[in-house]
Design an enzyme around this catalytic site. Structure first.
Site, PDB file in Angstrom:
ATOM      1  N   CYS A 173       2.718  -6.376 -20.778  1.00 22.36           N
ATOM      2  CA  CYS A 173       2.661  -5.997 -19.878  1.00 22.36           C
ATOM      3  C   CYS A 173       3.406  -6.208 -17.926  1.00 22.36           C
ATOM      4  CB  CYS A 173       0.726  -6.057 -19.541  1.00 22.36           C
ATOM      5  SG  CYS A 173       0.386  -7.455 -19.364  1.00 22.36           S
ATOM      6  N   GLU A 231       3.394 -15.752 -19.885  1.00 29.43           N
ATOM      7  CA  GLU A 231       4.415 -15.671 -18.788  1.00 29.43           C
ATOM      8  C   GLU A 231       4.735 -17.083 -17.906  1.00 29.43           C
ATOM      9  OE1 GLU A 231       1.370 -14.350 -16.418  1.00 29.43           O
ATOM     10  OE2 GLU A 231      -0.317 -15.132 -17.152  1.00 29.43           O
ATOM     11  N   ASP A 259       6.272 -13.218 -14.025  1.00 26.57           N
ATOM     12  CA  ASP A 259       5.961 -14.070 -14.474  1.00 26.57           C
ATOM     13  C   ASP A 259       7.085 -15.011 -15.266  1.00 26.57           C
ATOM     14  OD1 ASP A 259       3.997 -14.955 -11.534  1.00 26.57           O
ATOM     15  OD2 ASP A 259       2.508 -15.101 -13.027  1.00 26.57           O
ATOM     16  N   HIS A 283       0.701  -1.182  -0.031  1.00 25.72           N
ATOM     17  CA  HIS A 283       0.189   0.102  -0.077  1.00 25.72           C
ATOM     18  C   HIS A 283       0.814   1.325  -0.073  1.00 25.72           C
ATOM     19  CE1 HIS A 283      -4.001  -1.590   0.213  1.00 25.72           C
ATOM     20  NE2 HIS A 283      -4.062  -2.621   1.059  1.00 25.72           N
TER      21      HIS A 283
END
Length: 587
Positions: free
Chosen positions: A509, A438, A462, A197
């Protein structure tokens, strides 16, 4: 004053700052186990329920205070609402009550035990973002514990001008209070990763942040003068005059670079020899769209639909999902929106009995879970088909490792299309169906997959971890996470070559897409679309506009003549410094 102390962490939000340390004390509450007499058990359950109600009221009050503070306020309100959902989650509440009754124990001890159990389940996830969500459970349980003990939970934080907030970790509640001041110069946290966060909040407000600095931050005292270089992940306690001047020079250079980059917001990402690259944004919430467009994003390259499934007692209905997808498509108009289908393991699907796996990262997750649990998948596919009426949709399936999975997923989609047509439900025209590249198996069968997929989107996070057999969140092996390892570059070459041969678009991405230091490499490889966080778009665009594709290809060819990642990185650093001078993307 003692000499300078250097503390190394993880640069989670770029930038440089100098200022006074404001240390937030967030020591964990001690929770010894107390054996209760039989007649005290039900009053203890009532005491726990009272603490839940009080915690809920506090979170609602915080949410009300921040909801009107711009876009960041809306995002914080969403996080605080998610904490309220955790607070009332039966998996949390019922398990605590069960422990109180069965173990005849105090509520504090029961809360801590259940919190540890749930956190451990999150910790086993492969996706870095969702692994970091274990902290949400810990923040919620800590709030309940402090209310049980009658401690002050939320306190207004008065910060001096230019304060650098230093903490073991920063809860969303503390962040919500902090965001009401504009005085924060930087964040330094002992815990957390790039998807914590604190990192997300800092990036959204362009505040330098270093996380994962460990217990070394305990050397920092309230009022100490410190320097933060989040580009290098470096904290300097009591920096020398020379170090301070070096940091100030770096701050001036970053301001100038940001100003120059923002000038290109309305310009196309075109190389000097006319090659056009499309720049898109990765989003989790519809509220991020305004920021994406403000930074020059051309569309959504990755919408992580699994956020709809988190912090709920039941999976989202078809109507819930339809509404969310429609909202994003309408907001983006004719711009391209790529939605990734559910990328979670079965232990995180609300309403489903968790199944413990020895290695969830390599287990039943993403497309594997969806093909094993067809009804969950069909609900999402029906919602996507219905929403496709409202915009320019692309859908991609995550963690595809074989062509059989792609065929099965496409067959499910077409079956849902037929079902909706028979029911007279409007659906859009056929939209492109792609896959996330991935896994090594997908990379090395890309030529076959390209015959049946409409586009590829490379998920480098990944792909690198699985190719290198590492967990990059494991500090002992994180050094092996090297995007410029020759095996990774060769995998990317193979994927792009297969896509080009089949005439399908190839996008990226993963985190590599938004790293300006790697832009010239991705350009040379022939990747046509890059998707990243909104704030990274102007800087990446600036790099693209300053080079030619031909030069990029030449540089990459020379780089790949080296054998080790260290040699390739060193060569690129020298090469880019020679070409760009002080404005080199390598920093």
């Amino acid at each position: 004053m003692s000499g300078t102390t250097s503390i190394q962490g993880i640069g989670a939000s770029p930038g440089i700052a100098l200022g006074t340390a404001c240390v937030i004390d967030a020591r964990r509450v001690r929770t010894p186990k107390v054996k209760l007499a039989a007649h005290h058990i039900e009053p203890e359950v009532m005491r726990f329920n009272t603490a839940i109600a009080l915690s809920d009221s506090q979170l609602e009050d915080l949410k009300t205070r921040v909801v009107g503070v711009g876009r960041e306020g809306a995002e914080h309100a969403l996080i605080l609402e998610a904490h309220r959902l955790i607070l009332h989650d039966p998996m949390f509440v019922n398990e605590v009550i069960r422990l109180i009754r069965e173990r005849s124990c105090n509520a504090e001890w029961a809360v801590r035990q259940v919190s540890r159990l749930i956190s451990a389940r999150f910790r086993s996830l492969s996706d870095a973002y969702f692994r970091e969500r274990r902290s949400d459970v810990e923040f919620v349980s800590d709030r309940v514990l402090r209310n049980l003990l009658g401690e002050v939970v939320d306190r207004d934080l008065e910060l001096p001008a230019g304060a650098i907030v230093v903490a073991h970790d920063i809860s969303p509640a503390d962040a919500a209070l902090l965001m009401q001041t504009t005085e924060v110069a930087a964040f330094v946290c002992g815990l957390g990763g790039e998807t914590s966060h604190t990192a997300i909040i800092a990036r959204s407000r362009a505040i330098p942040a270093i996380v994962g600095a460990g217990r070394a931050i305990e050397a920092i005292r309230n009022g100490d003068f410190i320097g933060v270089d989040a580009t290098r992940g470096l904290v300097l306690l009591h920096p020398s005059e020379a170090q301070q001047e070096e940091l100030r020079a770096g701050m001036r250079a970053l301001v100038l670079k940001e100003e120059q980059a923002l000038k290109s917001v309305d310009l196309a990402a075109v190389t000097r020899d006319g090659v056009r690259i499309a720049l898109f944004g990765n989003i989790e919430f519809p509220e991020e769209i305004a920021d994406l467009l403000a930074h020059g994003g051309e569309g959504v390259g990755l919408y992580r639909s699994e956020f709809l499934f988190l912090n709920r007692s039941e999976p989202p209905s078809e109507e819930d999902q339809f509404g969310a997808y429609r909202q994003i498509l309408i907001a983006m108009g004719e711009r391209q929106v790529t939605i990734r289908t559910l990328d979670l393991g079965g232990d995180k699907i609300p309403g489903k009995k968790p199944k413990r796996e020895p290695n969830p990262a390599l287990g039943l997750r993403a497309i594997r879970y969806c093909l094993k649990n067809r009804e969950v998948f069909r609900v999402q596919l029906r919602a996507l088909l219905r929403a496709s009426v409202h915009g320019n949709l692309r859908v991609m399936f995550p963690l595809v490792s074989s062509i059989s999975e792609l065929r099965e997923a496409r067959a499910e989609l077409e079956a849902c299309r037929t079902q909706l047509s028979h029911q007279g439900v409007p659906v859009g025209k056929r939209f492109p169906i792609g896959i996330m590249m991935e896994t090594p198996s997908a990379a090395w069968t890309a030529d076959r997959l390209a015959q049946e997929a409409d586009f590829f989107s490379i998920g480098t996070n990944d792909l690198i971890q699985y190719s290198m057999a590492i967990d990059r969140q494991n500090r002992d092996v994180a050094y092996l996470y090297r995007p410029l390892h020759l095996s990774i570059l060769r995998s990317l070459e193979s994927i792009v070559r297969s896509a080009k041969a089949a005439g399908i678009p190839v996008a990226m991405c993963g985190e590599m897409a938004g790293d300006q230091r790697l832009t010239i490499v991705l350009l040379a490889l022939g990747i046509e679309e890059l998707s990243m966080s909104a704030g990274q778009i102007p800087v990446v665009k600036q790099v693209i506009r300053r080079v030619s594709k031909a030069d990029a290809v030449e540089v990459l060819a020379k780089a790949m003549a080296f054998s080790s990642a260290e040699e390739i990185e060193r060569f690129l650093r020298v090469e880019l410094t020679q070409r760009f001078g002080e404005n080199s993307p390598m920093g």
